[in-house]
Design an enzyme around this catalytic site. Sequence first.
Site, PDB file in Angstrom:
ATOM      1  N   PRO A 104      49.241  31.912  30.426  1.00 35.02           N
ATOM      2  CG  PRO A 104      46.756  31.507  29.723  1.00 35.02           C
ATOM      3  CD  PRO A 104      48.446  31.489  31.169  1.00 35.02           C
ATOM      4  N   GLY A 105      48.924  34.631  27.391  1.00 34.90           N
ATOM      5  CA  GLY A 105      48.961  36.611  28.161  1.00 34.90           C
ATOM      6  C   GLY A 105      46.970  36.569  27.132  1.00 34.90           C
ATOM      7  CE  LYS A 158      59.206  35.985  19.641  1.00 37.99           C
ATOM      8  NZ  LYS A 158      58.199  36.423  18.155  1.00 37.99           N
ATOM      9  CB  SER A 461       2.385  58.905  63.457  1.00 37.30           C
ATOM     10  OG  SER A 461       2.161  58.602  62.116  1.00 37.30           O
ATOM     11  CB  SER A 533       7.362  53.424  72.154  1.00 36.37           C
ATOM     12  OG  SER A 533       8.173  55.001  71.432  1.00 36.37           O
TER      13      SER A 533
END
Lengths: 634, 304
Positions: A104-105, A158, A461, A533
């Site tokens: 379906p459209g 048509k 850090s 570390s």
Amino acid sequence: MSSTDEYLVAQERKTMLRFITCGSVDDGKSTLIGRLLYDSHQLFDDQLAALEADSIKVGTQGSGLDFALLLDGLTAEREQGITIDVAYRFFATEKRTFIVADTPGHEQYTRNMVTGASTAGVAIILIDARKGVLTQTRRHSYLVALLGIDKVVLAINKMDLINFSQGMFDRIELEYREFAESIGLTNIVSIPVSALFGDNITASSSRTPWYSGPTLINYLETIDVSDGLDTSALRMPVQWVNRPNPDFRGFSGTIVSGSVKLGDCVRILPSGMQTYVKQIVTFDGEFVEAVSGQAITLTLTDEVDVSRGDVICQADSPAEVADQFEAHLVWMSTQPMLPGRTYLLKSGTRTVGFSVSQLKYKVNVNTLEHVAATTLDINEIGMCNINLERPIVFDPYTDNRDMGSFIVIDKATNTTLGAGMLRFALRRSHNIHRQAVSVDKLSRKELAGHGAGVVWFTGLSASGKSTIANLVERRLHAQGVHTYLLDGDNVRHGLNKDLGFTAADRVENIRRIGEVSKLMVDAGLVVIASFISPFAEERQMARDLMDEGEFCEVFVDTPLPVAEARDPKGLYQKARSGDLPNFTGIDSPYEAPLNPELRIETETTTAEQAAELVVAKLLSMGIIGPETSGRLRS
Amino acid sequence: MPQSERTLTHLQRLEAESIHIMREAAAESENPVLLYSIGKDSSVLLHLALKAFHPSTLPFKLLHIDTTWKFKEMIAFRNQRMADLGLDCIVHINPECVAAGINPFTHGSSLHTDMWKTQGLKQALDAHGFDVAFGGARRDEEKSRAKERIFSVRSAQHQWDPKLQRPELWSLYNVRRNKGESIRVFPLSNWTELDIWQYIHQQNIPIVSLYRAQPRPVVERDAMLIMVDDDRFPLRPGETPVMKSVRFRTLGCYPLTGAVESTAESVLDIIGEMLIATTSERQGRAIDHDSSGSMEKKKQEGYF
Ligand SMILES: Nc1nc2c(ncn2[C@@H]2O[C@H](COP(=O)(O)OP(=O)(O)O)[C@@H](O)[C@H]2O)c(=O)[nH]1
């Protein structure tokens, strides 16, 4: 021979065509399909009686037959006067049987049309002759082209309402053809029809003497449906390993393209193993040859490892293997597509996890414009880069619909969320020709296309480790290198959340990170570890876990006063005031590396430059390949 | 237009598609079962299953939901087929129906069908924990089936919910299911009634004798010819069974299944009659006439 006999002999030769009809609401799609069923005598008396009764009750044709009513299915839809799904209809002529996808459209047009088009070999685009080429016509044609249907019938319907005017027909056809060619549709046949009255549907209409082309049925009956059978290479995705007893090991599947003969050399992908076809086994006996479309079982001359999801290919023309693609994605769920989220992808007989790494744009299906987007909603189509968790065997969709298509499945609900078409691999995994060994570090490395290793950032850090580490990962990723970043954020909150900052805990922290890195390196990743570390011994321990040449220690060398002056999180201040015990550099030592692979002085080097240095180092160590591909040359 | 000599015929394509579907479902399920209802569609389904897994034996059992009201010939045929093929068929008879003596005469066709078939099927699926069930339904049977998926998801309560149904693209079937959910798989979705008969003829598939015309005792009731298969059939005043040459286009419980007058004894004759047939096969099923959209309702309740 009885007439039924003759009929059956003719029946046995029939071929099949699947097609889709596309049109906007009221163009006459239902009428056309109803007409096809009616004209091919597919309707029984009781169905006709029901149709007559329904036509009078709810029809739109006065006392005439409303063919559209034949096609309604669910009562709920009929009551709402809408159809919300794809329906399949069946009819047959003397030459062929047909399956029509009726979509379906309406609202869900994209989802439904894409679904219906996925199995269709021909599309009928319906146009109301009074209206000509509409936005919807363009939209439908785009979807038809996207789904790889190259044969289009432009049914200008048509015609009775425009007096079967040749001039109007020609104008519409010309306009359509120009547009269609611009989106790559070239095989177009235009037919003037009246679905309601049957002109040029089965029989040529005397009302269009100027039209000398085929009728609709004529065209559908004769169009070639062999799909390049003789020209394309063998592909057979393995569905099921057929093992009735220890002496028989067959591989069952449907040939999706090409053909296979006894003794043919085949290559199993993704492993790359090469072997020969020993038997083509079916319930109806052994075959010498099997062709595209047939469901068969193959046995092979060598004891090779083949499982569901593998693809048996023509040895001299194998498919590709890849895990990153550019793909069209059609979204079919009300739950929007989110880039980065993991979904399942099923392609052929393989299901793997994947995510959209980039949504490049979505397509406005009415204007065909590309629109920037961050998500895809239902019925939207996007152009995406996708990343798979494991490589799959594929051909581009435009070459092979079965090898280049996929569906998207939700991991949580298992519903189908969308569908897609693979355009090409972003990084071409080399076709694998070597004799495969059992899966080990080396084979994973070959599959990934690059080496594995650890980039271990160490430093105080606020020295700049994380900033550089992030840049490095971004660069590697962009080059197609599989990476993983381990840092305090993702380790301290999970794996190591039971550890504090005492020396013992720091050691255990690094030990665990080292072990995790080792597993990841074994899995084929480039691990980027970013941790203070502070102790040389633990860094050495991590190094010792790796093979020679896999550990790249990067010392981010920022003097304490500089780091302390940066102090972005105010940690040094807290440490100085005694609120943060065991802080590296303040009341816990930092042992600077003596022989790192790389030392970066952040006072004189920008983060970008630093990242560049790291990537160059990885290249010189042979962990990654040249930047153009990110891959190792073999 | 060049058409390769080797292009498959429509029956070959339908066959291959069904085999592909059955292999996908079997490969991705843990405990599949084939719903065997003895009719022609089930016969074709079973034949295709044998083909799909050859030379292995079927990787699943068969399940027949018996209602005790099936034609005697059906049960005899079922037992014979299972013995010939060495297959294992679970026969489930709803014990509640036995206890309550449910029958189509006192309880009506709807209740009868719901209790014996729909509830019976749910009981059996639950008892054995089947996660995937193959059925022989076709899309051309009835309007509401035209949109049915090949892989149709059912909730833990075996309900069909439009929202659970998944789009099906290419030949990529999503066989995944959540805990408790199950999937009905319809490998014959794209076959028509005529395809089924042609295939039975071509492949020489054994079918129940009821499909072939022979003189049988029938009464005409509510515009249907009903066969009096045993003495449980309560004749109405004025009704006397008469022998007529009849056959059946669909099979179910004998009191609910209409026969057509026919002389077609061979499959070839049946196809010959079909080509000039003027009624669709479902007309022979009392259940469809109950109310408009009744198939759809049945589907939602879990019948098929
Ligand atoms: N005059 C004329 N009317 C038509 C033709 N085809 C369809 N129609 C009418 O157009 C209307 C819409 O048709 P329908 O098939 O329901 O359109 P759909 O929405 O595309 O399925 C109905 O009233 C049909 O009878 C045709 O060829 N000529």
